[in-house]
Design a protein around this motif. Structure first.
Motif, PDB file in Angstrom:
ATOM      1  N   TYR A   1       0.483 -49.480  24.293  1.00 24.13           N
ATOM      2  CA  TYR A   1       1.009 -48.548  23.294  1.00 24.13           C
ATOM      3  C   TYR A   1       2.467 -48.252  23.626  1.00 24.13           C
ATOM      4  O   TYR A   1       2.785 -47.818  24.743  1.00 24.13           O
ATOM      5  N   LEU A   2       3.341 -48.501  22.663  1.00 20.51           N
ATOM      6  CA  LEU A   2       4.772 -48.226  22.769  1.00 20.51           C
ATOM      7  C   LEU A   2       5.057 -47.151  21.726  1.00 20.51           C
ATOM      8  O   LEU A   2       5.257 -47.444  20.555  1.00 20.51           O
ATOM      9  N   ALA A   3       5.024 -45.897  22.155  1.00 22.37           N
ATOM     10  CA  ALA A   3       4.994 -44.779  21.216  1.00 22.37           C
ATOM     11  C   ALA A   3       6.196 -43.872  21.370  1.00 22.37           C
ATOM     12  O   ALA A   3       6.553 -43.479  22.485  1.00 22.37           O
ATOM     13  N   ASP A   4       6.799 -43.513  20.257  1.00 27.36           N
ATOM     14  CA  ASP A   4       7.836 -42.482  20.266  1.00 27.36           C
ATOM     15  C   ASP A   4       7.209 -41.115  20.535  1.00 27.36           C
ATOM     16  O   ASP A   4       6.077 -40.845  20.123  1.00 27.36           O
TER      17      ASP A   4
ATOM     18  N   ASN B   1       3.438 -50.452  18.389  1.00 29.23           N
ATOM     19  CA  ASN B   1       4.785 -49.878  18.483  1.00 29.23           C
ATOM     20  C   ASN B   1       4.958 -48.885  17.334  1.00 29.23           C
ATOM     21  O   ASN B   1       5.185 -49.279  16.188  1.00 29.23           O
ATOM     22  N   CYS B   2       4.855 -47.597  17.647  1.00 29.24           N
ATOM     23  CA  CYS B   2       4.711 -46.611  16.577  1.00 29.24           C
ATOM     24  C   CYS B   2       5.602 -45.388  16.779  1.00 29.24           C
ATOM     25  O   CYS B   2       6.185 -45.191  17.844  1.00 29.24           O
ATOM     26  N   GLY B   3       5.655 -44.544  15.764  1.00 32.12           N
ATOM     27  CA  GLY B   3       6.461 -43.330  15.792  1.00 32.12           C
ATOM     28  C   GLY B   3       5.802 -42.155  16.476  1.00 32.12           C
ATOM     29  O   GLY B   3       6.397 -41.073  16.540  1.00 32.12           O
ATOM     30  N   GLY B   4       4.579 -42.345  16.984  1.00 39.24           N
ATOM     31  CA  GLY B   4       3.892 -41.277  17.697  1.00 39.24           C
ATOM     32  C   GLY B   4       3.058 -40.360  16.821  1.00 39.24           C
ATOM     33  O   GLY B   4       2.184 -39.648  17.316  1.00 39.24           O
ATOM     34  N   TYR B   5       3.303 -40.375  15.514  1.00 40.27           N
ATOM     35  CA  TYR B   5       2.598 -39.503  14.587  1.00 40.27           C
ATOM     36  C   TYR B   5       1.355 -40.254  14.107  1.00 40.27           C
ATOM     37  O   TYR B   5       1.354 -40.914  13.068  1.00 40.27           O
TER      38      TYR B   5
ATOM     39  N   TYR C   1       4.465 -32.369  14.031  1.00 35.54           N
ATOM     40  CA  TYR C   1       4.663 -33.574  14.845  1.00 35.54           C
ATOM     41  C   TYR C   1       4.466 -33.333  16.345  1.00 35.54           C
ATOM     42  O   TYR C   1       3.765 -34.124  16.998  1.00 35.54           O
ATOM     43  N   PRO C   2       5.071 -32.307  16.968  1.00 34.76           N
ATOM     44  CA  PRO C   2       4.936 -32.182  18.424  1.00 34.76           C
ATOM     45  C   PRO C   2       3.490 -32.135  18.901  1.00 34.76           C
ATOM     46  O   PRO C   2       3.128 -32.801  19.889  1.00 34.76           O
ATOM     47  N   GLU C   3       2.661 -31.377  18.209  1.00 34.13           N
ATOM     48  CA  GLU C   3       1.257 -31.244  18.615  1.00 34.13           C
ATOM     49  C   GLU C   3       0.481 -32.533  18.335  1.00 34.13           C
ATOM     50  O   GLU C   3      -0.313 -32.995  19.177  1.00 34.13           O
ATOM     51  N   VAL C   4       0.704 -33.120  17.151  1.00 33.33           N
ATOM     52  CA  VAL C   4      -0.022 -34.338  16.780  1.00 33.33           C
ATOM     53  C   VAL C   4       0.340 -35.490  17.715  1.00 33.33           C
ATOM     54  O   VAL C   4      -0.537 -36.211  18.213  1.00 33.33           O
ATOM     55  N   ALA C   5       1.637 -35.671  17.974  1.00 39.37           N
ATOM     56  CA  ALA C   5       2.070 -36.775  18.827  1.00 39.37           C
ATOM     57  C   ALA C   5       1.586 -36.598  20.264  1.00 39.37           C
ATOM     58  O   ALA C   5       1.208 -37.575  20.920  1.00 39.37           O
ATOM     59  N   ALA C   6       1.582 -35.371  20.760  1.00 35.81           N
ATOM     60  CA  ALA C   6       1.110 -35.125  22.122  1.00 35.81           C
ATOM     61  C   ALA C   6      -0.345 -35.548  22.276  1.00 35.81           C
ATOM     62  O   ALA C   6      -0.715 -36.227  23.255  1.00 35.81           O
ATOM     63  N   GLU C   7      -1.191 -35.171  21.322  1.00 38.94           N
ATOM     64  CA  GLU C   7      -2.608 -35.541  21.397  1.00 38.94           C
ATOM     65  C   GLU C   7      -2.799 -37.042  21.223  1.00 38.94           C
ATOM     66  O   GLU C   7      -3.657 -37.650  21.875  1.00 38.94           O
ATOM     67  N   ALA C   8      -1.981 -37.650  20.354  1.00 40.75           N
ATOM     68  CA  ALA C   8      -2.078 -39.095  20.135  1.00 40.75           C
ATOM     69  C   ALA C   8      -1.727 -39.856  21.413  1.00 40.75           C
ATOM     70  O   ALA C   8      -2.425 -40.810  21.799  1.00 40.75           O
TER      71      ALA C   8
END
Length: 294
Positions: free
Chosen positions: A146-149, A126-130, A167-174
Protein backbone atom coordinates in the motif's frame (compact mmCIF):
# COMPACT_ATOMS: atom_id res chain seq x y z
CA UNK A 1 -24.18 -0.55 -10.10
CA UNK A 2 -25.17 1.73 -7.20
CA UNK A 3 -21.78 2.77 -5.91
CA UNK A 4 -20.54 2.82 -2.33
CA UNK A 5 -16.88 2.07 -2.93
CA UNK A 6 -15.31 5.18 -1.41
CA UNK A 7 -15.99 6.84 1.97
CA UNK A 8 -18.33 9.40 0.40
CA UNK A 9 -20.94 6.63 -0.10
CA UNK A 10 -22.63 8.91 -2.64
CA UNK A 11 -24.89 6.15 -3.99
CA UNK A 12 -24.07 7.11 -7.57
CA UNK A 13 -25.45 5.25 -10.54
CA UNK A 14 -22.51 3.86 -12.52
CA UNK A 15 -23.06 1.85 -15.66
CA UNK A 16 -20.32 0.61 -17.98
CA UNK A 17 -19.21 3.99 -19.32
CA UNK A 18 -21.18 6.54 -17.31
CA UNK A 19 -21.24 7.67 -13.71
CA UNK A 20 -22.95 10.54 -11.92
CA UNK A 21 -20.99 10.32 -8.68
CA UNK A 22 -18.14 12.33 -7.21
CA UNK A 23 -15.54 10.24 -9.08
CA UNK A 24 -17.29 11.09 -12.36
CA UNK A 25 -16.66 7.78 -14.13
CA UNK A 26 -18.47 4.59 -15.07
CA UNK A 27 -18.12 1.03 -13.86
CA UNK A 28 -15.53 -0.19 -16.36
CA UNK A 29 -11.91 0.78 -15.65
CA UNK A 30 -10.99 4.02 -17.40
CA UNK A 31 -7.25 4.19 -18.02
CA UNK A 32 -5.17 6.94 -19.58
CA UNK A 33 -1.61 5.64 -19.47
CA UNK A 34 0.62 2.69 -18.65
CA UNK A 35 4.34 3.19 -18.21
CA UNK A 36 7.49 2.08 -16.44
CA UNK A 37 7.52 4.78 -13.76
CA UNK A 38 11.00 5.65 -12.48
CA UNK A 39 10.07 8.54 -10.16
CA UNK A 40 8.39 6.70 -7.30
CA UNK A 41 10.22 5.90 -4.05
CA UNK A 42 13.43 3.91 -4.74
CA UNK A 43 12.06 0.71 -3.19
CA UNK A 44 9.14 0.87 -5.65
CA UNK A 45 10.76 2.12 -8.87
CA UNK A 46 14.14 0.38 -8.60
CA UNK A 47 16.26 0.37 -11.75
CA UNK A 48 13.70 -0.85 -14.27
CA UNK A 49 10.67 1.11 -13.10
CA UNK A 50 7.32 0.48 -11.49
CA UNK A 51 4.57 -0.76 -13.79
CA UNK A 52 2.23 2.21 -13.38
CA UNK A 53 -1.38 2.09 -14.54
CA UNK A 54 -3.01 5.53 -14.30
CA UNK A 55 -6.78 5.33 -13.70
CA UNK A 56 -9.13 8.20 -14.58
CA UNK A 57 -11.55 9.93 -12.22
CA UNK A 58 -11.12 10.52 -8.49
CA UNK A 59 -13.21 10.57 -5.33
CA UNK A 60 -11.16 13.41 -3.81
CA UNK A 61 -10.43 15.86 -6.66
CA UNK A 62 -7.89 17.93 -4.73
CA UNK A 63 -7.71 21.48 -6.06
CA UNK A 64 -3.92 21.20 -6.39
CA UNK A 65 -3.75 17.79 -8.07
CA UNK A 66 -0.85 17.46 -10.52
CA UNK A 67 -2.82 14.76 -12.33
CA UNK A 68 -5.76 17.14 -12.82
CA UNK A 69 -6.27 16.11 -16.46
CA UNK A 70 -7.22 12.62 -15.39
CA UNK A 71 -8.46 13.02 -11.81
CA UNK A 72 -10.88 15.86 -12.53
CA UNK A 73 -11.21 16.06 -16.31
CA UNK A 74 -11.33 12.24 -16.52
CA UNK A 75 -9.16 11.96 -19.62
CA UNK A 76 -8.73 8.34 -20.66
CA UNK A 77 -10.32 5.31 -22.29
CA UNK A 78 -12.73 2.71 -20.92
CA UNK A 79 -11.40 -0.84 -21.20
CA UNK A 80 -12.56 -4.33 -20.30
CA UNK A 81 -11.38 -6.43 -17.36
CA UNK A 82 -9.47 -8.73 -19.73
CA UNK A 83 -7.77 -5.75 -21.40
CA UNK A 84 -6.64 -4.45 -18.02
CA UNK A 85 -5.11 -7.84 -17.20
CA UNK A 86 -3.24 -7.78 -20.52
CA UNK A 87 -1.84 -4.34 -19.65
CA UNK A 88 -0.52 -5.74 -16.38
CA UNK A 89 1.11 -8.63 -18.23
CA UNK A 90 2.58 -6.28 -20.83
CA UNK A 91 4.25 -4.20 -18.12
CA UNK A 92 5.63 -7.33 -16.44
CA UNK A 93 7.06 -8.49 -19.79
CA UNK A 94 8.77 -5.09 -20.08
CA UNK A 95 10.52 -5.68 -16.76
CA UNK A 96 8.29 -3.85 -14.24
CA UNK A 97 9.26 -4.56 -10.64
CA UNK A 98 5.58 -4.40 -9.62
CA UNK A 99 2.15 -3.38 -10.88
CA UNK A 100 1.37 0.09 -9.55
CA UNK A 101 -2.36 0.91 -9.48
CA UNK A 102 -2.45 4.72 -9.46
CA UNK A 103 -5.70 6.03 -7.94
CA UNK A 104 -7.63 2.72 -7.95
CA UNK A 105 -10.14 3.62 -5.20
CA UNK A 106 -13.26 3.79 -7.37
CA UNK A 107 -12.42 0.63 -9.35
CA UNK A 108 -12.05 -1.88 -6.53
CA UNK A 109 -14.86 -4.02 -7.99
CA UNK A 110 -12.98 -4.36 -11.29
CA UNK A 111 -9.51 -4.74 -9.81
CA UNK A 112 -10.69 -7.56 -7.56
CA UNK A 113 -11.72 -9.51 -10.68
CA UNK A 114 -8.46 -8.77 -12.50
CA UNK A 115 -6.42 -10.03 -9.56
CA UNK A 116 -8.32 -13.29 -9.03
CA UNK A 117 -5.25 -14.95 -10.53
CA UNK A 118 -2.14 -13.82 -8.65
CA UNK A 119 0.51 -11.90 -10.57
CA UNK A 120 4.20 -12.90 -10.42
CA UNK A 121 5.16 -9.44 -9.08
CA UNK A 122 3.81 -7.42 -6.13
CA UNK A 123 0.72 -5.26 -6.60
CA UNK A 124 0.97 -1.66 -5.33
CA UNK A 125 -2.27 0.11 -4.30
CA UNK A 126 -1.27 3.75 -4.84
CA UNK A 127 -4.02 5.91 -3.39
CA UNK A 128 -4.97 9.23 -1.80
CA UNK A 129 -5.60 7.66 1.60
CA UNK A 130 -9.33 8.40 1.57
CA UNK A 131 -10.43 4.77 1.49
CA UNK A 132 -13.36 2.69 2.63
CA UNK A 133 -12.42 -0.05 5.09
CA UNK A 134 -14.85 -2.40 3.36
CA UNK A 135 -13.20 -1.76 -0.02
CA UNK A 136 -9.73 -2.28 1.42
CA UNK A 137 -10.81 -5.62 2.83
CA UNK A 138 -11.82 -6.63 -0.69
CA UNK A 139 -8.15 -6.14 -1.60
CA UNK A 140 -6.82 -8.21 1.31
CA UNK A 141 -4.47 -10.86 -0.12
CA UNK A 142 -4.57 -9.35 -3.60
CA UNK A 143 -2.46 -6.28 -2.78
CA UNK A 144 1.02 -6.71 -1.33
CA UNK A 145 2.05 -3.03 -1.01
CA UNK A 146 0.00 0.00 0.00
CA UNK A 147 1.40 3.36 -1.13
CA UNK A 148 -0.99 5.75 0.58
CA UNK A 149 -1.14 9.50 1.00
CA UNK A 150 -1.89 11.04 4.37
CA UNK A 151 -2.57 14.55 3.08
CA UNK A 152 -4.18 16.30 6.01
CA UNK A 153 -4.29 16.25 9.79
CA UNK A 154 -6.34 19.47 9.64
CA UNK A 155 -10.06 19.00 8.95
CA UNK A 156 -10.54 22.53 7.66
CA UNK A 157 -7.75 22.15 5.11
CA UNK A 158 -9.19 18.81 4.03
CA UNK A 159 -12.58 20.39 3.48
CA UNK A 160 -11.21 23.42 1.62
CA UNK A 161 -8.80 21.63 -0.70
CA UNK A 162 -10.47 18.24 -1.15
CA UNK A 163 -14.10 18.69 -0.09
CA UNK A 164 -13.61 15.97 2.53
CA UNK A 165 -13.72 17.40 6.04
CA UNK A 166 -13.53 13.89 7.54
CA UNK A 167 -10.32 13.04 5.69
CA UNK A 168 -7.95 12.95 8.73
CA UNK A 169 -10.04 10.39 10.61
CA UNK A 170 -10.94 8.30 7.55
CA UNK A 171 -7.37 8.16 6.23
CA UNK A 172 -5.94 7.28 9.65
CA UNK A 173 -8.24 4.27 9.98
CA UNK A 174 -7.60 3.24 6.37
CA UNK A 175 -3.83 3.28 6.85
CA UNK A 176 -4.13 1.21 10.02
CA UNK A 177 -6.16 -1.34 8.05
CA UNK A 178 -3.49 -1.40 5.34
CA UNK A 179 -0.84 -2.21 7.95
CA UNK A 180 -3.09 -4.86 9.47
CA UNK A 181 -3.15 -6.60 6.10
CA UNK A 182 0.53 -6.41 5.22
CA UNK A 183 2.36 -6.19 8.53
CA UNK A 184 5.92 -4.87 8.66
CA UNK A 185 7.45 -4.03 5.31
CA UNK A 186 9.85 -6.48 3.67
CA UNK A 187 12.58 -5.79 1.11
CA UNK A 188 14.27 -8.29 -1.19
CA UNK A 189 18.04 -8.61 -1.65
CA UNK A 190 18.06 -5.73 -4.16
CA UNK A 191 16.19 -3.36 -1.84
CA UNK A 192 12.82 -3.64 -3.59
CA UNK A 193 9.73 -3.75 -1.39
CA UNK A 194 7.84 -7.02 -1.59
CA UNK A 195 5.16 -6.18 0.96
CA UNK A 196 4.26 -3.45 3.41
CA UNK A 197 3.03 0.14 3.69
CA UNK A 198 4.51 3.43 2.54
CA UNK A 199 2.79 6.54 3.90
CA UNK A 200 3.28 9.63 1.77
CA UNK A 201 2.78 13.20 2.88
CA UNK A 202 3.00 16.09 0.45
CA UNK A 203 3.99 19.25 2.31
CA UNK A 204 1.80 22.22 1.35
CA UNK A 205 3.08 25.82 1.37
CA UNK A 206 2.75 27.49 4.77
CA UNK A 207 1.13 24.44 6.35
CA UNK A 208 3.84 23.32 8.76
CA UNK A 209 1.43 22.46 11.59
CA UNK A 210 -0.61 20.21 9.29
CA UNK A 211 2.58 18.34 8.39
CA UNK A 212 3.84 18.11 11.98
CA UNK A 213 0.61 16.49 13.11
CA UNK A 214 0.83 13.97 10.25
CA UNK A 215 4.37 13.13 11.38
CA UNK A 216 3.08 12.84 14.97
CA UNK A 217 0.43 10.35 13.82
CA UNK A 218 2.96 8.14 12.06
CA UNK A 219 5.43 8.28 14.96
CA UNK A 220 2.72 7.45 17.49
CA UNK A 221 0.69 4.81 15.65
CA UNK A 222 3.60 2.90 14.16
CA UNK A 223 6.16 3.13 16.94
CA UNK A 224 8.12 -0.12 16.95
CA UNK A 225 6.59 -1.15 13.62
CA UNK A 226 8.12 -1.12 10.17
CA UNK A 227 6.32 1.25 7.84
CA UNK A 228 7.97 3.66 5.41
CA UNK A 229 7.24 7.39 5.61
CA UNK A 230 7.87 9.62 2.61
CA UNK A 231 7.98 13.37 3.36
CA UNK A 232 7.53 15.03 -0.01
CA UNK A 233 8.63 18.57 -0.83
CA UNK A 234 7.81 18.40 -4.53
CA UNK A 235 4.61 20.47 -4.38
CA UNK A 236 3.88 22.65 -7.42
CA UNK A 237 0.64 24.56 -8.00
CA UNK A 238 -1.64 22.78 -10.46
CA UNK A 239 -5.35 22.54 -11.18
CA UNK A 240 -7.74 25.08 -9.68
CA UNK A 241 -4.96 26.66 -7.62
CA UNK A 242 -3.62 28.36 -10.73
CA UNK A 243 -6.85 30.18 -11.56
CA UNK A 244 -8.84 30.59 -8.34
CA UNK A 245 -7.84 33.26 -5.82
CA UNK A 246 -9.50 31.32 -3.01
CA UNK A 247 -6.37 29.15 -3.00
CA UNK A 248 -3.79 31.93 -3.33
CA UNK A 249 -1.98 30.78 -0.17
CA UNK A 250 -0.87 27.58 -1.91
CA UNK A 251 -0.15 29.10 -5.33
CA UNK A 252 3.61 28.86 -4.75
CA UNK A 253 6.32 26.32 -3.99
CA UNK A 254 7.17 25.08 -0.50
CA UNK A 255 9.75 27.31 1.22
CA UNK A 256 13.08 25.53 1.68
CA UNK A 257 13.55 26.59 5.36
CA UNK A 258 10.12 25.20 6.28
CA UNK A 259 10.80 21.89 4.55
CA UNK A 260 14.20 21.56 6.25
CA UNK A 261 12.59 22.12 9.65
CA UNK A 262 10.01 19.43 8.91
CA UNK A 263 12.79 16.99 7.98
CA UNK A 264 14.42 17.77 11.32
CA UNK A 265 11.09 17.30 13.10
CA UNK A 266 10.65 13.93 11.40
CA UNK A 267 14.11 12.89 12.62
CA UNK A 268 13.39 14.15 16.14
CA UNK A 269 10.21 12.04 16.19
CA UNK A 270 12.42 9.02 15.54
CA UNK A 271 10.76 7.89 12.35
CA UNK A 272 13.37 5.35 11.36
CA UNK A 273 12.35 4.26 7.89
CA UNK A 274 11.57 6.48 4.96
CA UNK A 275 12.51 9.23 2.56
CA UNK A 276 12.89 12.97 2.23
CA UNK A 277 13.42 14.87 -1.03
CA UNK A 278 15.65 17.41 -2.63
CA UNK A 279 13.43 20.41 -3.42
CA UNK A 280 14.68 20.20 -6.99
CA UNK A 281 12.00 17.49 -7.27
CA UNK A 282 9.48 20.36 -7.45
CA UNK A 283 9.80 20.50 -11.22
CA UNK A 284 7.13 19.89 -13.84
CA UNK A 285 9.50 17.63 -15.77
CA UNK A 286 8.67 14.89 -13.25
CA UNK A 287 4.96 15.09 -14.07
CA UNK A 288 3.93 12.26 -16.41
CA UNK A 289 2.73 13.14 -19.89
CA UNK A 290 -0.92 12.13 -19.91
CA UNK A 291 -1.31 11.53 -23.62
CA UNK A 292 -3.40 8.37 -23.75
CA UNK A 293 -1.37 5.34 -24.83
CA UNK A 294 -3.99 2.62 -24.36
Amino acid sequence: MICGECPRKCGAVRDREYGNGVCGVGELPKVVKVMLHKWEEPCISGEKGSGAVFFSGCSLKCVFCQNYEISVESKGKYITISHLRKLFEQLIDEGAHNINLVNPTHYVHAIKKVLEEKLPVPVVYNCGGYESIDALREMNGKVQIYLADYKYSDNNMAKKYSGAGDYPEVAAEAIKEMYRQTGDFELDSSGMMTRGVIIRHLVLPGAAENSKKVIDFVAREFKGKKVMFSLMGQYLPFGKVLSDNRYAEINKKVAAPMYRKLCQYMEACQIEYGYTQQLSAADSKYKPDFECNI
